[in-house]
Design a protein around this motif. Structure first.
Motif, PDB file in Angstrom:
ATOM      1  N   MET A   1     -76.413  41.143  36.931  1.00 46.33           N
ATOM      2  CA  MET A   1     -75.867  39.653  37.392  1.00 46.33           C
ATOM      3  C   MET A   1     -77.584  39.324  36.329  1.00 46.33           C
ATOM      4  O   MET A   1     -78.100  39.698  36.397  1.00 46.33           O
ATOM      5  N   ILE A   2     -76.814  38.001  35.240  1.00 36.30           N
ATOM      6  CA  ILE A   2     -77.732  37.062  34.565  1.00 36.30           C
ATOM      7  C   ILE A   2     -77.531  35.578  34.666  1.00 36.30           C
ATOM      8  O   ILE A   2     -76.857  34.631  35.229  1.00 36.30           O
ATOM      9  N   GLY A   3     -79.077  35.635  35.154  1.00 34.56           N
ATOM     10  CA  GLY A   3     -79.047  33.823  35.460  1.00 34.56           C
ATOM     11  C   GLY A   3     -79.603  33.656  37.239  1.00 34.56           C
ATOM     12  O   GLY A   3     -79.085  34.708  38.126  1.00 34.56           O
ATOM     13  N   LEU A   4     -81.515  34.090  37.336  1.00 36.91           N
ATOM     14  CA  LEU A   4     -81.462  33.940  38.592  1.00 36.91           C
ATOM     15  C   LEU A   4     -81.591  32.714  39.254  1.00 36.91           C
ATOM     16  O   LEU A   4     -83.085  32.406  39.713  1.00 36.91           O
ATOM     17  N   GLY A   5     -81.368  31.326  38.839  1.00 36.90           N
ATOM     18  CA  GLY A   5     -81.364  30.358  40.031  1.00 36.90           C
ATOM     19  C   GLY A   5     -81.011  30.640  40.677  1.00 36.90           C
ATOM     20  O   GLY A   5     -80.689  31.257  41.345  1.00 36.90           O
ATOM     21  N   PRO A   6     -80.886  29.025  41.712  1.00 41.43           N
ATOM     22  CA  PRO A   6     -80.388  29.442  43.088  1.00 41.43           C
ATOM     23  C   PRO A   6     -79.766  30.508  43.294  1.00 41.43           C
ATOM     24  O   PRO A   6     -79.212  30.684  45.088  1.00 41.43           O
ATOM     25  N   MET A   7     -78.575  30.137  42.625  1.00 39.68           N
ATOM     26  CA  MET A   7     -76.505  30.766  43.005  1.00 39.68           C
ATOM     27  C   MET A   7     -76.711  31.801  42.633  1.00 39.68           C
ATOM     28  O   MET A   7     -76.518  32.855  43.359  1.00 39.68           O
ATOM     29  N   GLY A   8     -77.815  32.304  41.252  1.00 40.64           N
ATOM     30  CA  GLY A   8     -77.457  33.884  41.359  1.00 40.64           C
ATOM     31  C   GLY A   8     -78.319  34.623  41.773  1.00 40.64           C
ATOM     32  O   GLY A   8     -78.088  35.842  42.119  1.00 40.64           O
ATOM     33  N   ARG A   9     -79.546  33.831  42.513  1.00 43.00           N
ATOM     34  CA  ARG A   9     -80.385  34.920  43.091  1.00 43.00           C
ATOM     35  C   ARG A   9     -79.053  34.696  45.094  1.00 43.00           C
ATOM     36  O   ARG A   9     -79.428  36.028  45.556  1.00 43.00           O
ATOM     37  N   ALA A  10     -78.895  34.025  44.984  1.00 42.50           N
ATOM     38  CA  ALA A  10     -78.328  34.222  46.466  1.00 42.50           C
ATOM     39  C   ALA A  10     -77.010  34.731  45.965  1.00 42.50           C
ATOM     40  O   ALA A  10     -77.089  36.044  47.044  1.00 42.50           O
ATOM     41  N   MET A  11     -76.135  34.924  45.462  1.00 43.22           N
ATOM     42  CA  MET A  11     -75.238  36.244  44.799  1.00 43.22           C
ATOM     43  C   MET A  11     -76.167  37.636  44.559  1.00 43.22           C
ATOM     44  O   MET A  11     -75.345  38.582  45.347  1.00 43.22           O
ATOM     45  N   VAL A  12     -77.223  37.661  44.113  1.00 38.89           N
ATOM     46  CA  VAL A  12     -77.622  38.738  44.443  1.00 38.89           C
ATOM     47  C   VAL A  12     -77.954  39.340  45.525  1.00 38.89           C
ATOM     48  O   VAL A  12     -77.983  41.016  45.727  1.00 38.89           O
ATOM     49  N   ARG A  13     -78.547  38.401  45.791  1.00 35.10           N
ATOM     50  CA  ARG A  13     -78.821  38.633  48.123  1.00 35.10           C
ATOM     51  C   ARG A  13     -77.708  39.569  48.742  1.00 35.10           C
ATOM     52  O   ARG A  13     -77.002  40.508  49.680  1.00 35.10           O
ATOM     53  N   ALA A  14     -76.539  38.528  48.428  1.00 37.39           N
ATOM     54  CA  ALA A  14     -75.335  38.675  49.095  1.00 37.39           C
ATOM     55  C   ALA A  14     -74.856  40.756  48.550  1.00 37.39           C
ATOM     56  O   ALA A  14     -73.917  41.153  49.335  1.00 37.39           O
ATOM     57  N   TYR A  15     -74.798  40.864  47.297  1.00 32.20           N
ATOM     58  CA  TYR A  15     -74.633  42.071  46.688  1.00 32.20           C
ATOM     59  C   TYR A  15     -75.180  42.871  47.722  1.00 32.20           C
ATOM     60  O   TYR A  15     -74.508  44.097  47.887  1.00 32.20           O
ATOM     61  N   LEU A  16     -76.542  43.316  47.627  1.00 30.13           N
ATOM     62  CA  LEU A  16     -77.004  44.202  47.955  1.00 30.13           C
ATOM     63  C   LEU A  16     -77.821  44.691  48.836  1.00 30.13           C
ATOM     64  O   LEU A  16     -77.153  45.140  49.894  1.00 30.13           O
ATOM     65  N   ALA A  17     -77.112  43.342  50.380  1.00 29.55           N
ATOM     66  CA  ALA A  17     -76.844  43.011  51.823  1.00 29.55           C
ATOM     67  C   ALA A  17     -75.235  43.584  51.761  1.00 29.55           C
ATOM     68  O   ALA A  17     -74.655  44.588  53.066  1.00 29.55           O
ATOM     69  N   ALA A  18     -75.072  43.524  50.335  1.00 23.55           N
ATOM     70  CA  ALA A  18     -73.185  44.645  50.407  1.00 23.55           C
ATOM     71  C   ALA A  18     -73.125  46.436  50.392  1.00 23.55           C
ATOM     72  O   ALA A  18     -72.509  46.654  50.051  1.00 23.55           O
ATOM     73  N   GLY A  19     -74.776  46.775  50.443  1.00 20.79           N
ATOM     74  CA  GLY A  19     -75.130  47.291  49.376  1.00 20.79           C
ATOM     75  C   GLY A  19     -74.262  48.416  48.199  1.00 20.79           C
ATOM     76  O   GLY A  19     -74.114  49.139  47.408  1.00 20.79           O
ATOM     77  N   HIS A  20     -74.280  46.987  47.475  1.00 24.28           N
ATOM     78  CA  HIS A  20     -73.503  47.201  45.420  1.00 24.28           C
ATOM     79  C   HIS A  20     -74.804  47.045  45.500  1.00 24.28           C
ATOM     80  O   HIS A  20     -76.188  46.486  45.120  1.00 24.28           O
TER      81      HIS A  20
ATOM     82  N   ARG B   1     -84.452  35.319  31.902  1.00 17.48           N
ATOM     83  CA  ARG B   1     -85.157  34.767  30.777  1.00 17.48           C
ATOM     84  C   ARG B   1     -86.573  34.361  31.478  1.00 17.48           C
ATOM     85  O   ARG B   1     -86.839  35.168  31.128  1.00 17.48           O
ATOM     86  N   THR B   2     -86.639  34.253  32.845  1.00 24.92           N
ATOM     87  CA  THR B   2     -88.039  33.456  33.249  1.00 24.92           C
ATOM     88  C   THR B   2     -88.300  35.137  34.192  1.00 24.92           C
ATOM     89  O   THR B   2     -87.641  34.634  35.486  1.00 24.92           O
ATOM     90  N   ALA B   3     -89.136  36.159  33.564  1.00 28.03           N
ATOM     91  CA  ALA B   3     -89.184  37.297  34.547  1.00 28.03           C
ATOM     92  C   ALA B   3     -88.902  37.555  35.468  1.00 28.03           C
ATOM     93  O   ALA B   3     -88.274  38.004  36.161  1.00 28.03           O
TER      94      ALA B   3
END
Ligand code: NDP
Length: 283
Positions: free
Chosen positions: A1-20, A27-29
């Protein structure tokens, strides 16, 4: 996942919750810190992020950011499926598909239809467009963030569906607020008005199927809601808002559409004839 604004962060959380397993780059590490603590892998560079997986999701402010980020990853794009979930113009998506194809990658365009807090829940859905084979290969993964609705191979389609539907949403909300402002001039509360507006929106919804039939057939018989009749009502709304000293931009825009229909001689047709004026820019 590239881009961790509110939307990207929500997506990453959903993937981690699904065990992915998820690799992230932003850009802003520091925006990745909380996700790395939750189990994501931090990529040091965009090239490292792209290399980490056959499927690369982008959630950026616009497509311009994609070129800035992926423009320097060298050969890493070859063989990848890039899912760009950023909003932009339909043409920006078509251009990006060509740019990525030149680098050996396929583009799936995504238009996400819900706010970040709904991502990953049953209510979330995303329009996709681009090569069906790429979509089908990754559909189970894409489904983690929301219902995955592939609308066709033209990359522009997901943006077009996104924009057409968000337009209905934002314009309806603006009209709702305008009504509250107008009623407020007589001391009516928004709370009193809201359930009546809700009922009216349901009436509008019930006309969509018949209106769509007229639009697709290019035939607009008057069945009780002629352009002429609607134009008179719209005139009165614009007049009432102007007389109240309020912002007339929204009713004036609707009035201009009806004015153009009347000027074109469509007054006796159904209001759905508006499609013929809306398809062309006013002179
Ligand atoms: P933001 O604009 O808050 O986040 C955008 C991300 O893009 C950030 O990670 C930002 O990096 C990055 N970015 C922007 N410009 C550049 C650049 N030039 N180079 C590198 N990175 C860049 O957007 P959201 O997360 O809210 O949304 C992402 C997309 O999803 C948007 O296109 C939006 O329209 C769409 N969307 C959002 C919804 C929402 O509720 N948020 C709802 C539906 C769609 P950095 O952190 O370094 O600034």
């Amino acid at each position: 996942m590239i881009g961790l604004g509110p939307m990207g962060r929500a997506m990453v959380r959903a993937y981690l919750a699904a065990g992915h397993p998820v690799t992230v780059w932003n850009r802003t590490a520091s925006r990745a810190d909380e996700l790395v603590e939750a189990g994501a892998t931090r990529a040091a560079t965009p090239a490292e992020a792209v290399a980490a997986s056959p499927l690369v999701l982008l959630s950026l402010t616009h497509y311009g950011a994609m070129y800035e980020i992926l423009g320097h990853v060298g050969d890493a794009l070859a063989g990848k499926v890039i899912v760009n979930l950023s909003s932009d113009t339909p043409q920006a998506s078509r251009d990006a598909a060509v740019w990525l194809a030149e680098r050996g990658a396929e583009l799936l365009v995504g238009g996400i239809m819900v706010p970040a807090e709904v991502v990953g829940t049953d209510g979330a859905y995303v329009f996709y467009s681009g090569p069906r084979s790429a979509f089908e290969a990754h559909e189970p993964t894409l489904r983690v963030i929301g219902r995955a609705d592939h609308r066709g191979s033209d990359p522009a389609l997901a943006q077009l569906f996104y924009q057409a539907l968000v337009h209905v949403f934002v314009t309806t909300l603006a009209a709702f607020v305008q009504g509250a402002a107008l009623l407020g001039t007589a001391g009516v509360t928004a709370r009193e008005y809201a359930p009546l507006a809700d009922e009216l929106v349901q009436l509008a919804r019930s006309s969509f199927a018949e209106a769509a039939g007229n639009i697709d057939a290019g035939d607009h018989p008057d069945e009780g809601a002629s352009a002429q009749m609607m134009a008179v009502g719209v005139d009165h709304i614009a007049g009432a808002v102007a007389a109240a000293g309020q912002d007339v931009a929204l009713p004036a825009a609707v009035k201009s559409l009806y004015d153009r229909m009347i000027a074109a001689g469509y007054g006796k047709d159904s209001w759905t004839r508006m499609i013929d004026v809306i398809r062309t820019r006013p002179a």
